[in-house]
Enzyme design. Structure first.
Site, PDB file in Angstrom:
ATOM      1  N   ASP A 191       4.113  11.324   2.337  1.00  0.00           N
ATOM      2  CA  ASP A 191       3.989  12.041   3.619  1.00  0.00           C
ATOM      3  C   ASP A 191       5.053  11.543   4.597  1.00  0.00           C
ATOM      4  O   ASP A 191       5.651  12.328   5.346  1.00  0.00           O
ATOM      5  CB  ASP A 191       2.604  11.804   4.244  1.00  0.00           C
ATOM      6  CG  ASP A 191       1.471  12.158   3.290  1.00  0.00           C
ATOM      7  OD1 ASP A 191       1.683  13.050   2.454  1.00  0.00           O
ATOM      8  OD2 ASP A 191       0.397  11.541   3.384  1.00  0.00           O
TER       9      ASP A 191
ATOM     10  N   ASP B  49       0.867  -1.188   0.000  1.00  0.00           N
ATOM     11  CA  ASP B  49       0.000   0.000   0.000  1.00  0.00           C
ATOM     12  C   ASP B  49       0.903   1.238   0.000  1.00  0.00           C
ATOM     13  O   ASP B  49       1.590   1.502   0.978  1.00  0.00           O
ATOM     14  CB  ASP B  49      -0.889  -0.036   1.257  1.00  0.00           C
ATOM     15  CG  ASP B  49      -1.847   1.153   1.341  1.00  0.00           C
ATOM     16  OD1 ASP B  49      -1.782   2.037   0.467  1.00  0.00           O
ATOM     17  OD2 ASP B  49      -2.654   1.176   2.286  1.00  0.00           O
TER      18      ASP B  49
HETATM   19  O1  RIB Z   1      -1.165  11.173   1.185  1.00  0.00           O
HETATM   20  C1  RIB Z   1      -2.138  10.287   1.639  1.00  0.00           C
HETATM   21  C2  RIB Z   1      -3.294  11.040   2.222  1.00  0.00           C
HETATM   22  O2  RIB Z   1      -3.907  11.806   1.209  1.00  0.00           O
HETATM   23  C3  RIB Z   1      -4.383  10.174   2.793  1.00  0.00           C
HETATM   24  O3  RIB Z   1      -4.192   9.870   4.146  1.00  0.00           O
HETATM   25  C4  RIB Z   1      -5.650  10.958   2.502  1.00  0.00           C
HETATM   26  O4  RIB Z   1      -6.358  11.340   3.631  1.00  0.00           O
HETATM   27  C5  RIB Z   1      -5.209  12.147   1.652  1.00  0.00           C
HETATM   28  O5  RIB Z   1      -5.083  13.304   2.381  1.00  0.00           O
END
Ligand code: RIB
Length: 291
Positions: free
Chosen positions: A236, A230
């Site tokens: 992030d 996944d």
């Molecule tokens: O980058 C992933 C995120 O993008 C997810 O957690 C979703 O909420 C969106 O903001």
């Protein structure tokens, strides 16, 4: 210290045999609900990477648990307001190769008011960071204020928005984008990659690794190869780890390596915030991967 003006979403995650075609009704293989949002994921990554982070954002009454999860991970949540509006959410489909597609509902994320941002940043000192993305409102206000206060501003150009990029970029020290976002940024600004006017440019290029331009210095980091389950939240995790490591005094090359390893570990697990690895696991992964 890193101040993170960012989204907090309830992620609804479905494992699907393939992405639904137009008009198709598709049965999912599994479902779970968890904490997500680019901002929240980044704050969790910063905290797990050993950084100090204060989140600025908004949720509704329906996701007090999300604020609790951030706090339990070591994030300062005093800058999160609870509004009468529903919390933002994301519908995330993940296919068998680990690839995803996402539909967002902004909700409370776009109801962050200027007063809330200035109150949160009033605690900041010159040299601290402000991190922001495009899933909340008032980004340009926050970036301008942070620059005026002597903070360094890191901006993740995701989800890509040409207008926000043009508005926020004059206040940015570090721009972070993936390959697609970089191409769109070049088009929006009418400039080649090398001429994007920022001190530091971090580009994640999927399987091709990542590059970092910091003034005249250039750095490259290959990926740590893994079997993806996944990929949601990998970007992030990368920026969260990267900025946290820079903030605790690591060199850009050390920060890139740690960020690449953290992102690789993330993609081996399902979920977003919950799947972001702890620093100790990243360190032992690097040792076993022998990179
Ligand atoms: O980058 C992933 C995120 O993008 C997810 O957690 C979703 O909420 C969106 O903001």
């Amino acid at each position: 210290m890193i101040y993170n003006l960012g989204s907090i979403n309830i992620d609804h995650v479905y494992s699907v045999p393939h992405f639904p075609a137009p008009g198709e009704t598709l049965l999912s293989n599994s479902y779970f609900k968890g904490l997500g949002g680019k901002g929240a994921n980044q704050s969790i990554a910063i905290a797990r990477a050993g950084g100090q982070v204060a989140h600025i954002g908004a949720i509704g009454q329906d996701a007090l648990w999300a604020r609790d999860k951030l706090a339990a991970s070591g994030v300062d949540v005093s800058g999160i307001t609870v509004l009468e509006s529903p919390t933002g959410h994301a519908i995330i489909n993940v296919d068998p190769s680990g690839e995803n597609n996402i539909v967002l509902f902004e909700g409370a994320n776009v109801r962050v008011v200027e007063r809330q941002i200035s109150a949160a940043l009033a605690k900041a000192s010159p040299g601290d960071w402000l991190l922001l993305q495009n899933e909340v409102n008032n980004g340009a206000y926050a970036a301008r204020l942070a620059q005026d206060m002597g903070l360094k501003v890191a901006y993740v150009a995701a989800p890509f928005d040409a207008e926000k990029l043009r508005e926020i970029l004059p206040f940015v020290n570090l721009l972070s984008a993936n390959e697609g976002e970089t191409m769109m940024a070049c088009q929006a600004l009418g400039l080649p990659e090398d001429d994007i006017p920022v001190e530091s440019l971090l580009i994640t290029r999927g399987g091709q690794g990542s590059s970092y331009r910091d003034g005249d210095q250039r750095y490259f980091q290959p990926i740590f190869p893994v079997e993806p389950v996944d990929t949601t939240g990998a970007g992030d995790t990368f920026i969260g780890y990267f900025i946290a490591q820079l903030d605790v005094g690591k060199t850009p090359q050390q920060a890139l390596r740690m960020a690449a390893a953290a992102a690789a570990l993330k993609v081996t697990k399902k979920g977003t915030a919950q799947a972001i690895p702890l620093l100790e696991d990243v360190i032992s992964f690097i040792k076993t991967a022998n990179h």
